[in-house]
Design an enzyme around this catalytic site. Structure first.
Site, PDB file in Angstrom:
ATOM      1  N   ASP A 198       1.223  -1.413   0.038  1.00 30.78           N
ATOM      2  CA  ASP A 198      -0.122   0.244  -0.134  1.00 30.78           C
ATOM      3  C   ASP A 198       0.512   1.339   0.028  1.00 30.78           C
ATOM      4  O   ASP A 198       1.778   1.090   0.797  1.00 30.78           O
ATOM      5  CB  ASP A 198      -0.564   0.011   1.419  1.00 30.78           C
ATOM      6  CG  ASP A 198      -2.114   1.234   1.034  1.00 30.78           C
ATOM      7  OD1 ASP A 198      -2.511   1.731   0.065  1.00 30.78           O
ATOM      8  OD2 ASP A 198      -2.819   1.039   2.082  1.00 30.78           O
ATOM      9  N   GLY A 247       0.294   5.397  -4.704  1.00 30.55           N
ATOM     10  CA  GLY A 247      -0.742   6.547  -4.891  1.00 30.55           C
ATOM     11  C   GLY A 247       0.553   7.710  -4.575  1.00 30.55           C
ATOM     12  O   GLY A 247       0.014   8.680  -4.728  1.00 30.55           O
ATOM     13  N   TRP A 265       2.655   8.198  -2.621  1.00 32.64           N
ATOM     14  CA  TRP A 265       4.038   8.577  -2.933  1.00 32.64           C
ATOM     15  C   TRP A 265       4.607   8.582  -4.006  1.00 32.64           C
ATOM     16  O   TRP A 265       5.197   9.970  -3.841  1.00 32.64           O
ATOM     17  CB  TRP A 265       4.656   6.083  -3.214  1.00 32.64           C
ATOM     18  CG  TRP A 265       6.488   6.964  -3.757  1.00 32.64           C
ATOM     19  CD1 TRP A 265       6.804   7.091  -2.797  1.00 32.64           C
ATOM     20  CD2 TRP A 265       7.173   7.279  -4.827  1.00 32.64           C
ATOM     21  NE1 TRP A 265       8.432   7.099  -3.781  1.00 32.64           N
ATOM     22  CE2 TRP A 265       8.002   6.872  -4.593  1.00 32.64           C
ATOM     23  CE3 TRP A 265       5.917   7.574  -6.129  1.00 32.64           C
ATOM     24  CZ2 TRP A 265       9.154   7.105  -5.923  1.00 32.64           C
ATOM     25  CZ3 TRP A 265       6.882   7.521  -7.075  1.00 32.64           C
ATOM     26  CH2 TRP A 265       8.157   7.079  -7.246  1.00 32.64           C
ATOM     27  N   HIS A 306       2.857   3.372  -9.095  1.00 34.98           N
ATOM     28  CA  HIS A 306       2.325   1.616  -9.774  1.00 34.98           C
ATOM     29  C   HIS A 306       3.339   1.097  -9.864  1.00 34.98           C
ATOM     30  O   HIS A 306       4.244  -0.060  -9.479  1.00 34.98           O
ATOM     31  CB  HIS A 306       1.620   1.389  -9.676  1.00 34.98           C
ATOM     32  CG  HIS A 306       0.016   1.763  -9.982  1.00 34.98           C
ATOM     33  ND1 HIS A 306      -0.341   1.543  -8.178  1.00 34.98           N
ATOM     34  CD2 HIS A 306      -1.088   2.411 -10.015  1.00 34.98           C
ATOM     35  CE1 HIS A 306      -1.666   2.616  -7.701  1.00 34.98           C
ATOM     36  NE2 HIS A 306      -1.885   2.567  -8.675  1.00 34.98           N
ATOM     37  N   SER A 333      -6.899  -6.421  -5.151  1.00 32.75           N
ATOM     38  CA  SER A 333      -8.527  -6.712  -4.369  1.00 32.75           C
ATOM     39  C   SER A 333      -9.837  -6.416  -5.099  1.00 32.75           C
ATOM     40  O   SER A 333      -9.582  -6.597  -6.424  1.00 32.75           O
ATOM     41  CB  SER A 333      -8.480  -6.057  -2.643  1.00 32.75           C
ATOM     42  OG  SER A 333      -9.509  -4.478  -3.596  1.00 32.75           O
ATOM     43  N   THR A 334     -10.426  -7.392  -4.716  1.00 31.64           N
ATOM     44  CA  THR A 334     -11.999  -7.907  -5.459  1.00 31.64           C
ATOM     45  C   THR A 334     -12.454  -6.233  -5.098  1.00 31.64           C
ATOM     46  O   THR A 334     -13.377  -6.521  -5.919  1.00 31.64           O
ATOM     47  CB  THR A 334     -12.878  -8.927  -4.574  1.00 31.64           C
ATOM     48  OG1 THR A 334     -12.692  -8.237  -3.259  1.00 31.64           O
ATOM     49  CG2 THR A 334     -12.647 -10.102  -4.935  1.00 31.64           C
ATOM     50  N   GLU A 335     -12.212  -5.183  -4.144  1.00 34.96           N
ATOM     51  CA  GLU A 335     -12.934  -4.010  -3.843  1.00 34.96           C
ATOM     52  C   GLU A 335     -11.781  -2.835  -4.851  1.00 34.96           C
ATOM     53  O   GLU A 335     -12.077  -1.505  -4.742  1.00 34.96           O
ATOM     54  CB  GLU A 335     -12.653  -3.528  -2.232  1.00 34.96           C
ATOM     55  CG  GLU A 335     -13.859  -4.269  -1.977  1.00 34.96           C
ATOM     56  CD  GLU A 335     -13.176  -5.364  -0.722  1.00 34.96           C
ATOM     57  OE1 GLU A 335     -11.819  -5.986  -1.513  1.00 34.96           O
ATOM     58  OE2 GLU A 335     -13.794  -6.597  -1.165  1.00 34.96           O
ATOM     59  N   LEU A 350      11.827 -20.019  -4.794  1.00 34.69           N
ATOM     60  CA  LEU A 350      10.717 -19.352  -3.709  1.00 34.69           C
ATOM     61  C   LEU A 350       8.985 -19.575  -4.952  1.00 34.69           C
ATOM     62  O   LEU A 350       8.804 -19.878  -5.770  1.00 34.69           O
ATOM     63  CB  LEU A 350      10.677 -17.783  -3.847  1.00 34.69           C
ATOM     64  CG  LEU A 350       9.603 -17.366  -3.974  1.00 34.69           C
ATOM     65  CD1 LEU A 350       9.447 -16.966  -2.117  1.00 34.69           C
ATOM     66  CD2 LEU A 350      10.190 -15.625  -4.437  1.00 34.69           C
ATOM     67  N   ARG A 389       1.946  -5.026   6.108  1.00 39.32           N
ATOM     68  CA  ARG A 389       0.984  -4.374   5.517  1.00 39.32           C
ATOM     69  C   ARG A 389       2.540  -2.391   5.169  1.00 39.32           C
ATOM     70  O   ARG A 389       2.806  -2.134   6.528  1.00 39.32           O
ATOM     71  CB  ARG A 389       0.015  -3.666   6.561  1.00 39.32           C
ATOM     72  CG  ARG A 389      -0.609  -2.640   5.072  1.00 39.32           C
ATOM     73  CD  ARG A 389      -2.096  -2.439   5.406  1.00 39.32           C
ATOM     74  NE  ARG A 389      -2.357  -1.227   4.589  1.00 39.32           N
ATOM     75  CZ  ARG A 389      -4.006  -1.184   4.029  1.00 39.32           C
ATOM     76  NH1 ARG A 389      -4.685  -2.908   4.261  1.00 39.32           N
ATOM     77  NH2 ARG A 389      -4.405  -0.572   3.037  1.00 39.32           N
ATOM     78  N   ARG A 438      -5.166  -2.231   9.080  1.00 41.04           N
ATOM     79  CA  ARG A 438      -5.990  -3.289   9.101  1.00 41.04           C
ATOM     80  C   ARG A 438      -5.163  -4.103   7.549  1.00 41.04           C
ATOM     81  O   ARG A 438      -4.871  -4.507   7.162  1.00 41.04           O
ATOM     82  CB  ARG A 438      -7.075  -2.168   8.344  1.00 41.04           C
ATOM     83  CG  ARG A 438      -7.315  -1.888   6.800  1.00 41.04           C
ATOM     84  CD  ARG A 438      -8.015  -0.665   6.832  1.00 41.04           C
ATOM     85  NE  ARG A 438      -7.822   0.077   4.872  1.00 41.04           N
ATOM     86  CZ  ARG A 438      -7.990   1.325   5.654  1.00 41.04           C
ATOM     87  NH1 ARG A 438      -8.213   1.765   6.980  1.00 41.04           N
ATOM     88  NH2 ARG A 438      -7.194   2.264   4.704  1.00 41.04           N
TER      89      ARG A 438
HETATM   90  C1  IPE Z   1      -1.769  -0.272  -3.617  1.00 45.57           C
HETATM   91  O1  IPE Z   1      -1.672   1.549  -3.345  1.00 45.57           O
HETATM   92  C2  IPE Z   1      -1.713  -0.700  -5.490  1.00 45.57           C
HETATM   93  C3  IPE Z   1      -2.607  -1.008  -5.282  1.00 45.57           C
HETATM   94  C4  IPE Z   1      -4.111  -1.383  -5.022  1.00 45.57           C
HETATM   95  C5  IPE Z   1      -2.679  -1.645  -6.566  1.00 45.57           C
HETATM   96  P1  IPE Z   1      -2.949   2.405  -3.549  1.00 45.57           P
HETATM   97  O2  IPE Z   1      -2.483   2.441  -4.999  1.00 45.57           O
HETATM   98  O3  IPE Z   1      -3.231   1.703  -2.873  1.00 45.57           O
HETATM   99  O4  IPE Z   1      -1.176   3.961  -3.110  1.00 45.57           O
HETATM  100  P2  IPE Z   1      -2.547   4.896  -1.921  1.00 45.57           P
HETATM  101  O5  IPE Z   1      -3.581   3.977  -0.792  1.00 45.57           O
HETATM  102  O6  IPE Z   1      -3.401   5.018  -2.865  1.00 45.57           O
HETATM  103  O7  IPE Z   1      -0.888   5.493  -0.945  1.00 45.57           O
HETATM  104 MG    MG Z   2      -3.950   2.491  -0.373  1.00 49.61          MG
END
Ligand code: IPE
Ligand code: MG
Length: 221
Positions: free
Chosen positions: A2, A5, A7, A19, A47-49, A113, A169, A175
């Site tokens: 996580d 975005g 960053w 990404h 994720s599914t979300e 691995l 995480r 979470r």
């Molecule tokens: C996680 O980084 C990457 C994916 C879910 C693919 P985010 O995209 O959730 O980054 P933030 O949380 O907005 O900084």
């Molecule tokens: Mg995120």
């Protein structure tokens, strides 16, 4: 994984740049794990979300995944890494599905691995799919709860893969976000404030060192 975005935003860049940078970290960590006797590395990629994100970001992530699977071919071969996907990939493009399946087949006998990518993965979704499979097969009348546990586990996407030992995480949120909820029953949890693109081997080694100092009792004393 996580924080991609945030960053990018901190640097005045588009989220997609975060990404892309995250992929580089995935590559480094995967190679390091293969060389350092880690048996399983599971990465929550989509994720599914995550379908709730703007279509432009979802499309970008799908393309990035395609590119990653294509470019990483070498990494898997050179480092003897087995690739496995978990999640419901049924709704992915035919091209992506084919890439995922053929990479799984191609790397099936690699033995350092196992890198597990969670793609359109959610624990609730996984458990629901397992129940659908089990209900189609049916369950014996005299089945015990232990039989049910073993049937459930052998129908999860992670069948044959041990439970999670250590969950990390990044990105500062505390979470689990629907990730391997069942398989994390006795996982040691580690939450890092580092945004994923800034995560590195030095921090990973530090976390593993602290994990090794934890005394895992698994309910005993
Ligand atoms: C996680 O980084 C990457 C994916 C879910 C693919 P985010 O995209 O959730 O980054 P933030 O949380 O907005 O900084
Ligand atoms: Mg995120």
């Amino acid at each position: 994984m996580d924080g991609n975005g945030r960053w990018a935003k901190q640097k005045g860049l588009n989220r997609t740049e975060g990404h892309k940078e995250g992929v580089k970290v995935v590559r480094k960590i995967t190679r390091w794990c293969a060389k350092n006797s880690i048996s399983y590395l599971s990465l929550y990629a989509f994720s599914t979300e995550n379908w709730l994100r703007p279509k432009i970001e979802v499309d970008f992530l799908m393309k990035l995944l395609e590119k990653y699977l294509k470019n990483e071919d070498k990494t898997y071969e050179e480092n003897n890494i087995r690739f496995k996907a978990i999640g419901d990939i049924g709704c992915f493009s035919d091209k992506l599905k084919k890439m995922i399946n053929s990479l799984e087949i191609k790397t099936a006998n690699n033995s350092s691995l196992t890198q597990i990518l969670a793609l359109n993965y959610g624990s609730k979704d996984e458990i629901a799919r397992a129940f659908l499979k089990i209900s189609k097969e049916g369950i014996e009348n005299n089945a015990t709860k232990y039989d049910v546990i073993s049937k459930l586990e052998s129908n999860l996407d992670t069948a044959g893969i041990p439970d999670v030992d250590l969950l990390i995480r990044t990105g500062g949120e505390i979470r689990l976000s629907n990730f391997l909820l069942y398989q994390c029953a006795y996982a040691e949890l580690y939450f890092s404030k580092t945004l994923f693109p800034d995560f590195n081997i030095i921090e990973l080694e530090k976390i593993i060192k602290s994990y090794k100092q934890r005394y895992r009792r698994f309910g005993a004393i």
